[in-house]
Design a protein around this motif. Structure first.
Motif, PDB file in Angstrom:
ATOM      1  N   TYR A   1     -21.079 -37.312  25.710  1.00 21.32           N
ATOM      2  CA  TYR A   1     -20.895 -37.028  24.278  1.00 21.32           C
ATOM      3  C   TYR A   1     -21.164 -38.256  23.410  1.00 21.32           C
ATOM      4  O   TYR A   1     -21.115 -38.195  22.184  1.00 21.32           O
ATOM      5  CB  TYR A   1     -19.462 -36.565  24.004  1.00 21.32           C
ATOM      6  CG  TYR A   1     -18.999 -35.474  24.929  1.00 21.32           C
ATOM      7  CD1 TYR A   1     -19.655 -34.224  24.926  1.00 21.32           C
ATOM      8  CD2 TYR A   1     -17.941 -35.672  25.805  1.00 21.32           C
ATOM      9  CE1 TYR A   1     -19.237 -33.227  25.790  1.00 21.32           C
ATOM     10  CE2 TYR A   1     -17.518 -34.670  26.665  1.00 21.32           C
ATOM     11  CZ  TYR A   1     -18.169 -33.456  26.661  1.00 21.32           C
ATOM     12  OH  TYR A   1     -17.767 -32.469  27.495  1.00 21.32           O
TER      13      TYR A   1
ATOM     14  N   GLU B   1     -14.323 -36.169  12.432  1.00 21.06           N
ATOM     15  CA  GLU B   1     -13.068 -36.392  13.138  1.00 21.06           C
ATOM     16  C   GLU B   1     -13.217 -36.166  14.638  1.00 21.06           C
ATOM     17  O   GLU B   1     -12.686 -36.915  15.460  1.00 21.06           O
ATOM     18  CB  GLU B   1     -11.986 -35.476  12.571  1.00 21.06           C
ATOM     19  CG  GLU B   1     -10.600 -35.960  12.875  1.00 21.06           C
ATOM     20  CD  GLU B   1      -9.545 -35.097  12.181  1.00 21.06           C
ATOM     21  OE1 GLU B   1      -8.970 -35.578  11.208  1.00 21.06           O
ATOM     22  OE2 GLU B   1      -9.342 -33.951  12.617  1.00 21.06           O
ATOM     23  N   LYS B   2     -13.998 -35.145  14.966  1.00 22.86           N
ATOM     24  CA  LYS B   2     -14.223 -34.856  16.388  1.00 22.86           C
ATOM     25  C   LYS B   2     -14.933 -36.045  17.063  1.00 22.86           C
ATOM     26  O   LYS B   2     -14.582 -36.456  18.178  1.00 22.86           O
ATOM     27  CB  LYS B   2     -15.065 -33.587  16.515  1.00 22.86           C
ATOM     28  CG  LYS B   2     -15.388 -33.170  17.934  1.00 22.86           C
ATOM     29  CD  LYS B   2     -14.243 -32.407  18.568  1.00 22.86           C
ATOM     30  CE  LYS B   2     -14.614 -31.978  19.990  1.00 22.86           C
ATOM     31  NZ  LYS B   2     -13.553 -31.199  20.617  1.00 22.86           N
ATOM     32  N   ALA B   3     -15.916 -36.584  16.373  1.00 17.48           N
ATOM     33  CA  ALA B   3     -16.658 -37.721  16.923  1.00 17.48           C
ATOM     34  C   ALA B   3     -15.731 -38.917  17.140  1.00 17.48           C
ATOM     35  O   ALA B   3     -15.868 -39.656  18.122  1.00 17.48           O
ATOM     36  CB  ALA B   3     -17.806 -38.106  15.993  1.00 17.48           C
ATOM     37  N   LEU B   4     -14.771 -39.089  16.235  1.00 17.51           N
ATOM     38  CA  LEU B   4     -13.839 -40.206  16.377  1.00 17.51           C
ATOM     39  C   LEU B   4     -12.847 -39.967  17.516  1.00 17.51           C
ATOM     40  O   LEU B   4     -12.323 -40.913  18.107  1.00 17.51           O
ATOM     41  CB  LEU B   4     -13.097 -40.442  15.067  1.00 17.51           C
ATOM     42  CG  LEU B   4     -13.969 -40.963  13.924  1.00 17.51           C
ATOM     43  CD1 LEU B   4     -13.157 -41.074  12.647  1.00 17.51           C
ATOM     44  CD2 LEU B   4     -14.573 -42.313  14.270  1.00 17.51           C
ATOM     45  N   LYS B   5     -12.608 -38.698  17.813  1.00 14.35           N
ATOM     46  CA  LYS B   5     -11.770 -38.392  18.986  1.00 14.35           C
ATOM     47  C   LYS B   5     -12.547 -38.715  20.265  1.00 14.35           C
ATOM     48  O   LYS B   5     -11.979 -39.229  21.233  1.00 14.35           O
ATOM     49  CB  LYS B   5     -11.332 -36.934  18.949  1.00 14.35           C
ATOM     50  CG  LYS B   5     -10.278 -36.670  17.891  1.00 14.35           C
ATOM     51  CD  LYS B   5      -9.871 -35.216  17.850  1.00 14.35           C
ATOM     52  CE  LYS B   5      -8.781 -35.010  16.797  1.00 14.35           C
ATOM     53  NZ  LYS B   5      -8.470 -33.580  16.621  1.00 14.35           N
ATOM     54  N   VAL B   6     -13.835 -38.394  20.223  1.00 10.85           N
ATOM     55  CA  VAL B   6     -14.677 -38.738  21.371  1.00 10.85           C
ATOM     56  C   VAL B   6     -14.703 -40.257  21.554  1.00 10.85           C
ATOM     57  O   VAL B   6     -14.682 -40.766  22.664  1.00 10.85           O
ATOM     58  CB  VAL B   6     -16.109 -38.176  21.200  1.00 10.85           C
ATOM     59  CG1 VAL B   6     -17.047 -38.737  22.267  1.00 10.85           C
ATOM     60  CG2 VAL B   6     -16.085 -36.651  21.244  1.00 10.85           C
ATOM     61  N   ARG B   7     -14.689 -40.968  20.432  1.00 13.90           N
ATOM     62  CA  ARG B   7     -14.650 -42.432  20.526  1.00 13.90           C
ATOM     63  C   ARG B   7     -13.390 -42.884  21.273  1.00 13.90           C
ATOM     64  O   ARG B   7     -13.437 -43.777  22.120  1.00 13.90           O
ATOM     65  CB  ARG B   7     -14.663 -43.048  19.132  1.00 13.90           C
ATOM     66  CG  ARG B   7     -14.673 -44.556  19.156  1.00 13.90           C
ATOM     67  CD  ARG B   7     -14.238 -45.144  17.831  1.00 13.90           C
ATOM     68  NE  ARG B   7     -15.361 -45.496  17.004  1.00 13.90           N
ATOM     69  CZ  ARG B   7     -15.267 -46.142  15.833  1.00 13.90           C
ATOM     70  NH1 ARG B   7     -14.112 -46.472  15.355  1.00 13.90           N
ATOM     71  NH2 ARG B   7     -16.315 -46.428  15.132  1.00 13.90           N
ATOM     72  N   THR B   8     -12.281 -42.242  20.948  1.00  9.76           N
ATOM     73  CA  THR B   8     -11.036 -42.556  21.659  1.00  9.76           C
ATOM     74  C   THR B   8     -11.203 -42.324  23.153  1.00  9.76           C
ATOM     75  O   THR B   8     -10.785 -43.144  23.976  1.00  9.76           O
ATOM     76  CB  THR B   8      -9.876 -41.691  21.113  1.00  9.76           C
ATOM     77  OG1 THR B   8      -9.834 -41.825  19.697  1.00  9.76           O
ATOM     78  CG2 THR B   8      -8.550 -42.093  21.719  1.00  9.76           C
ATOM     79  N   LEU B   9     -11.847 -41.206  23.513  1.00  9.04           N
ATOM     80  CA  LEU B   9     -12.069 -40.911  24.931  1.00  9.04           C
ATOM     81  C   LEU B   9     -12.926 -41.997  25.580  1.00  9.04           C
ATOM     82  O   LEU B   9     -12.641 -42.460  26.683  1.00  9.04           O
ATOM     83  CB  LEU B   9     -12.762 -39.549  25.097  1.00  9.04           C
ATOM     84  CG  LEU B   9     -11.990 -38.320  24.620  1.00  9.04           C
ATOM     85  CD1 LEU B   9     -12.813 -37.049  24.874  1.00  9.04           C
ATOM     86  CD2 LEU B   9     -10.637 -38.214  25.334  1.00  9.04           C
TER      87      LEU B   9
ATOM     88  N   LYS C   1     -13.289 -45.094  24.636  1.00  7.47           N
ATOM     89  CA  LYS C   1     -12.480 -46.315  24.754  1.00  7.47           C
ATOM     90  C   LYS C   1     -11.599 -46.250  25.998  1.00  7.47           C
ATOM     91  O   LYS C   1     -11.487 -47.210  26.752  1.00  7.47           O
ATOM     92  CB  LYS C   1     -11.580 -46.474  23.525  1.00  7.47           C
ATOM     93  CG  LYS C   1     -12.224 -47.189  22.363  1.00  7.47           C
ATOM     94  CD  LYS C   1     -11.254 -47.254  21.191  1.00  7.47           C
ATOM     95  CE  LYS C   1     -10.607 -48.613  21.115  1.00  7.47           C
ATOM     96  NZ  LYS C   1     -11.236 -49.509  20.136  1.00  7.47           N
ATOM     97  N   ARG C   2     -10.982 -45.076  26.168  1.00  7.03           N
ATOM     98  CA  ARG C   2     -10.101 -44.903  27.333  1.00  7.03           C
ATOM     99  C   ARG C   2     -10.877 -45.031  28.636  1.00  7.03           C
ATOM    100  O   ARG C   2     -10.406 -45.651  29.594  1.00  7.03           O
ATOM    101  CB  ARG C   2      -9.434 -43.521  27.286  1.00  7.03           C
ATOM    102  CG  ARG C   2      -8.349 -43.424  26.247  1.00  7.03           C
ATOM    103  CD  ARG C   2      -7.690 -42.051  26.360  1.00  7.03           C
ATOM    104  NE  ARG C   2      -6.825 -41.791  25.217  1.00  7.03           N
ATOM    105  CZ  ARG C   2      -6.358 -40.586  24.909  1.00  7.03           C
ATOM    106  NH1 ARG C   2      -6.701 -39.534  25.645  1.00  7.03           N
ATOM    107  NH2 ARG C   2      -5.570 -40.442  23.872  1.00  7.03           N
TER     108      ARG C   2
END
Lengths: 465, 101, 467
Positions: free
Chosen positions: C297, C369-377, C379-380
């Protein structure tokens, strides 16, 4: 018909520098575009940095309005285009504001709920010189910190709206974070609807008097529409202060899509409980508290206390004098006499020539019968108009009260010089006494106490018999 | 409001976006962008499949906090510097296209 | 000779700064017309500056860490001595009244900014073909692109105009041209280098980084530009140690993320990178296959974030205060729309509009916002990986430099070129592209490290290059 009014108030915070850069906020006394930098001009590559003081002022305001201060807040970008907006977005706050859920109590005791308070930057200033094809932009104002205070739709008359704004001004001035005397330092948008009609959002209100005027106009307009069976549309309207009317705004509401998103150039701000406590403890006495204390401590009436606390400057002026001399006498002279003289001249206390020491001097003389009440007023007027010290005025205009002995001497002479008056008195013409008193007043340049003089003359006339 | 992931971008949408972005487009460009936007968004829609239930968005590049500055006047430009790159200026003002009151 | 050796010779008086600049000038006069690496150049003033530094050295005065070194600065970075265009007609003729923090630091250390390097318009591209001032050609093969968006910076280093250059990297813009031109390019950790003065493309992803023909050069320039500043609220305050790092290959675990290899990656590129990995293993490092599951993603999420932020960052270009000038006789909305139509190139307009869409009501949650959640993923995923390994090594680009005009007509295929570099920006991590093919068209391998581990990455690159 129920009227529902909500306000969005913007006040400029009195910081030295702008919200996100080191430029001076002092744009009013300055030539255009003299206080700008890459940041507030929106030059490519520049980045914002938050003014610590503005944040502190915001917290102060929030606490003074009984709000909950956020433990963490974020700035957002509000995206729209306009020539006065140098970055094409305004740094504001959206779903993570500085403070929420406060209250302000109006003079009539009604409580108005505050929905939220947030920090944002002021845009630049546009001018539209007549006869020119272009508009002119001055970015000195661009980036000046604004505090936006949003109420619940809790007000039900233009008077309440005006009173609310007055209260906000008083409180913010007491906090020393705002100067309501500066042009354009308080602006507001008002939402107003009448039961059964659409809500109008009135923009471009720039004073609390203006707010009342705009809202009164709106009520008449909306009621007229309803009376004629027409629909009151939900719309944005623009207030023209000079004409005292509102006009439909040319921008269409559906075209606005501000595309708020968190400002990536500004990290979150956390506000610790300790910080809040520290600021809370430093809060000064607020207008309502001061009013109550003045009543209790100095034995003032509610009206007087109210009148003396409308501005911190006035309240301090009063209190410093009251501490040194009769507080009730001072209250009368400040709240009634002085305020009356100022309002006659269309100025406020700060702008006037009179200093605390001046009024204290006058009241001391008055109290010790060194001048008459009339004389005191005369001194006050001359102080205001000629910017002279009371002592000098009393000297120059010979206003010092004179002793009964002196009056007696003058009265004797006056009676002697006016034998016809004695004759009239004998024939029972009371007017003769008044004439003689008038002569004494004239001789003494008004310094003689008229009552005492009257008594003296009657006594002397009796003695001639 | 729900969103429709398969919704095609129409020419009207392109015009609306162009208006929001203040970019003038001619008819040819509208058609061209419409096609490209649909192709690109079609590819981007892949992120719909990512499992993000309960995941917080990462807004910032770095998790910093409380970066502030003192309230001290500094680094102002002169009026001349400020206006140097202006399209047009007069009497110390930037000129802008006419804004009606 | 690498940048450090040159500075040392200049400082010791074995070489003059002016003399070295003349050497560079000769190369520029020979190659620049063909390559088009620069938008602005000022050799005369640079030579004057070099002479001043020589004089200081002669007089025994202290000189800075970059004494006399010619440096090209990407035209996305603001300079007060040069017009700054960011490769766009929109900023043609724009003279900034201030220097970016990185340029101030270079000046403080007596480096000489000789000119402004060409780049894709507003850094939007991977080939330097979207520049309003014409494409830059790859010095290794002039029919090919130098990569982008910092193509001019990498090309100038490659052909010897300057040993050092600055680029900026939002989704690979330093590493891609480094890889295509066969030089080194470092994208520092987000927040390591001040962005003040970098014309923003995507604020939460942008980072300025050095490009050099040697590891020493990368290290030298990186140390200068990563110092403290007080203008960027998203920069870490801690001063870097700057001390020599000891790294023993025997203790190292190198992660090989399977998603960065295989499908979509050119076979020769993969082979070459694996060759280098084998050598590392032979020298004692442990190789470990790892996984970055959210990789699939990453590209979409990256482009959504970048375009969204860009749509807002580029809203300031309205033709009033600076940049493209248009008659202002119509109403403001029409004038703005005309300015932005004419001043921006097609790719820029495309990204602004897509970003505007991604932030608009009803689509914010679906895209931004969805893209920024993917960013969190993402990072993890990387956090997890760095618990197991010390470094991650991948190819920098999935292929070698392509031909000019080969991809420019198909935006999506050009976006795909960034697939291996964007995850690093999304996670905010540092990474270095190291040239690993010495014959023919260059290939770069990418060393990704954990946050703020630039010095260790640089040290690993040294080990890779050690014979």
């Amino acid at each position: 018909m129920d009227i529902v009014i909500g306000l969005e108030v913007h006040i400029q915070l009195q910081t030295n520098t702008k919200l996100f850069c080191g430029c001076s906020t002092n744009y009013r006394d300055s030539k255009p575009n003299k206080h700008t930098c890459p940041i507030c001009l929106g030059l490519p590559g520049s980045l914002p940095k938050l003014n610590q003081k503005a944040l502190e002022y915001g917290i102060k305001a929030g606490l003074a309005l009984d709000c909950n201060i956020a433990d963490s807040m974020q700035f957002h970008r509000k995206n729209y285009f306009y020539p006065d907006l140098p970055k094409g977005f305004q740094i504001s706050q959206y779903d993570s504001p500085l403070a929420t859920e406060g209250t302000v109590e109006l003079s009539n005791g009604k409580k108005i709920e505050i929905r939220r308070i947030h920090l944002e930057e002021d845009p630049g200033r546009l001018e539209h010189p007549a006869g020119k094809k272009q508009s002119y932009v001055d970015y000195n104002r661009s980036g000046v910190p604004l505090l936006e205070i949003v109420t619940e739709p809790d007000m039900s008359s233009p008077q309440e709206a005006r009173d609310f704004l007055r209260k906000i001004r008083e409180i913010m001035e007491y906090l020393k974070i705002f100067d309501g005397g500066l042009e354009g330092s308080l602006r507001c948008d008002a939402n107003i609807s009448i039961e059964g009609g659409g809500r109008a959002e009135v923009k471009n209100i720039s004073s609390y008097k203006g707010a009342e005027k705009a809202l009164n106009y709106e009520i008449t307009r909306q009621k007229n529409l309803m009376r004629r069976g027409k629909e009151v549309k939900r719309e944005t309207r623009h207030f023209n202060e000079e004409q005292g009317i509102t006009k439909p705004s040319r921008e269409k509401e559906e075209e606005h899509d501000y595309r708020y998103f968190p400002e990536p150039d500004l990290p979150r701000v956390t506000i610790s409980k300790e910080k809040i406590k520290e600021i809370e403890e430093s809060l000064p006495e607020l207008p309502d508290e001061k009013r109550d204390r003045f009543q209790k401590e100095y034995g003032l009436s509610q009206d007087q206390a109210e009148s003396l606390t409308t501005s911190l400057f006035l309240a301090d002026f009063y209190e410093e004098i009251a501490c040194q001399i009769d507080p009730e006498l001072t209250a009368t002279w400040v709240a009634d006499t002085l305020k009356g003289e100022l309002s006659y001249r269309g100025i406020n206390l700060k702008e006037s020539n009179i200093e605390k020491e001046d009024l204290l001097f006058i009241l001391r003389y008055l109290k010790e019968d060194e001048i008459t009440e009339k004389g005191a007023i005369k001194v006050m007027r001359s102080t205001l108009d000629e910017n002279k010290k009371p002592e000098k005025i009393i000297e120059e205009e010979n206003l010092r009260s004179i002793s009964l002995d002196e009056i007696s001497e003058i009265a004797k002479r006056v009676i002697k010089e006016n034998p016809e008056a004695i004759e009239d008195y004998r024939q029972g013409k009371e007017k003769a006494v008044n004439y003689l008193v008038g002569q004494v007043m004239k001789e003494t340049n008004g310094r003689a106490d008229p009552g005492e003089t009257n008594k003296l003359i009657q006594k002397q006339l009796e003695e001639i018999d | 409001m729900g969103f429709i992931s398969d919704k095609e971008i129409t020419e009207e949408d392109v015009k609306h976006i162009a208006n929001l972005a203040k970019i003038d487009l001619d008819e040819v460009e509208i058609k061209k962008f419409k096609k490209q936007f649909n192709d690109i968004l079609d590819y981007f829609n892949k992120i719909d499949e990512a499992e993000t239930e309960g995941v917080e968005p990462t807004y910032h590049g770095l998790n910093l906090k409380n970066v502030t500055r003192e309230d001290e006047v500094k680094d102002e430009l002169s009026q001349k510097e400020a206006l140097e790159n202006a399209n047009e200026s007069e009497d110390g003002f930037f000129k802008s296209p006419r804004v009606k009151e | 000779m690498n940048a450090k050796e040159i500075v040392n010779e200049i400082k010791r008086g074995e070489k003059t700064a002016a003399g070295f600049l003349f050497e560079c000038k000769n190369k520029i006069e020979k190659k620049e017309e063909e390559i088009n690496a620069f938008i602005s150049l000022d050799l005369e003033r640079s030579i004057e500056k070099a002479k001043e530094i020589d004089k200081k050295i002669k007089e025994g005065k202290d000189v800075g860490k970059l004494a006399g070194l010619p440096i090209a600065v990407k035209d996305s970075i603001t300079t007060s001595n040069f017009k700054t265009t960011c490769g766009s007609k929109m900023l043609e003729g724009y003279h900034p009244p201030y220097d970016s923090t990185v340029v101030s630091k270079i000046k403080e250390e007596d480096g000489i900014v000789i000119g402004k390097a060409n780049c894709d318009e507003f850094c939007m591209g991977s080939s330097t073909e979207t520049s309003y001032f014409g494409s830059t050609r790859n010095p290794v093969d002039e029919e090919r692109v130098p990569g982008g968006s910092s193509g001019g910076s990498a090309a100038s280093v490659k052909y010897g105009a300057n040993p050092l250059a600055l680029g900026s990297d939002t989704g690979g813009s330093v590493r891609c041209p480094a890889s295509f031109c066969g030089v080194y390019g470092l994208k520092p950790t987000y927040g390591q280098v001040s962005r003040y003065g970098l014309i923003a493309y995507a604020s939460s992803l942008d980072q300025i980084g050095p490009i050099a023909n040697s590891i020493e050069g990368i290290s030298l320039l990186f140390n200068v530009i990563s110092g403290s500043n007080d203008m960027d609220s998203t920069k870490v305050e801690e001063e870097r140690g700057g001390s020599q790092i000891e790294l023993s290959l025997n203790d190292l675990n190198i992660g090989i993320p399977k998603e960065f290899y295989g499908e979509g990656v050119d076979e020769e590129v993969e082979e070459k990178v694996k060759e280098n990995l084998d050598q590392l293993r032979d020298k004692g490092a442990k190789l470990k296959e790892i996984s970055i599951p959210s990789m699939e993603y990453a590209l979409s999420a990256y482009y959504i974030v970048a375009m969204s932020e860009a749509s807002s960052n580029l809203a300031r270009f309205d033709g009033i205060r600076y940049g493209f000038k248009q008659k202002m006789n119509d109403n403001w909305e029409k004038v703005f729309s005309q300015v932005r139509k004419t001043g921006f190139g097609e790719e820029v307009r495309r990204r602004i509009m897509l970003g505007t869409y991604a932030l608009s009501t009803g689509y914010y949650e679906k895209y931004y916002e969805k893209a920024l959640k993917v960013r969190t993923l993402l990072k993890r995923d990387f956090e997890k990986a760095f618990k197991e390994v010390d470094f991650i090594i991948t190819p920098t680009m999935p292929f070698r430099a392509f031909e000019i005009d080969e991809k420019i007509e198909d935006p999506l295929s050009l976006y795909m070129a960034d697939i291996l570099t964007v995850p690093v920006n999304m996670a905010g991590l540092p990474s270095l592209s190291v040239p690993c093919e010495t014959n023919g068209l260059p290939i770069g391998l990418q060393i990704i490290g954990d946050s703020f581990e630039e010095d260790r990455i640089i040290e690993l690159a040294r080990k890779i290059k050690e014979e």
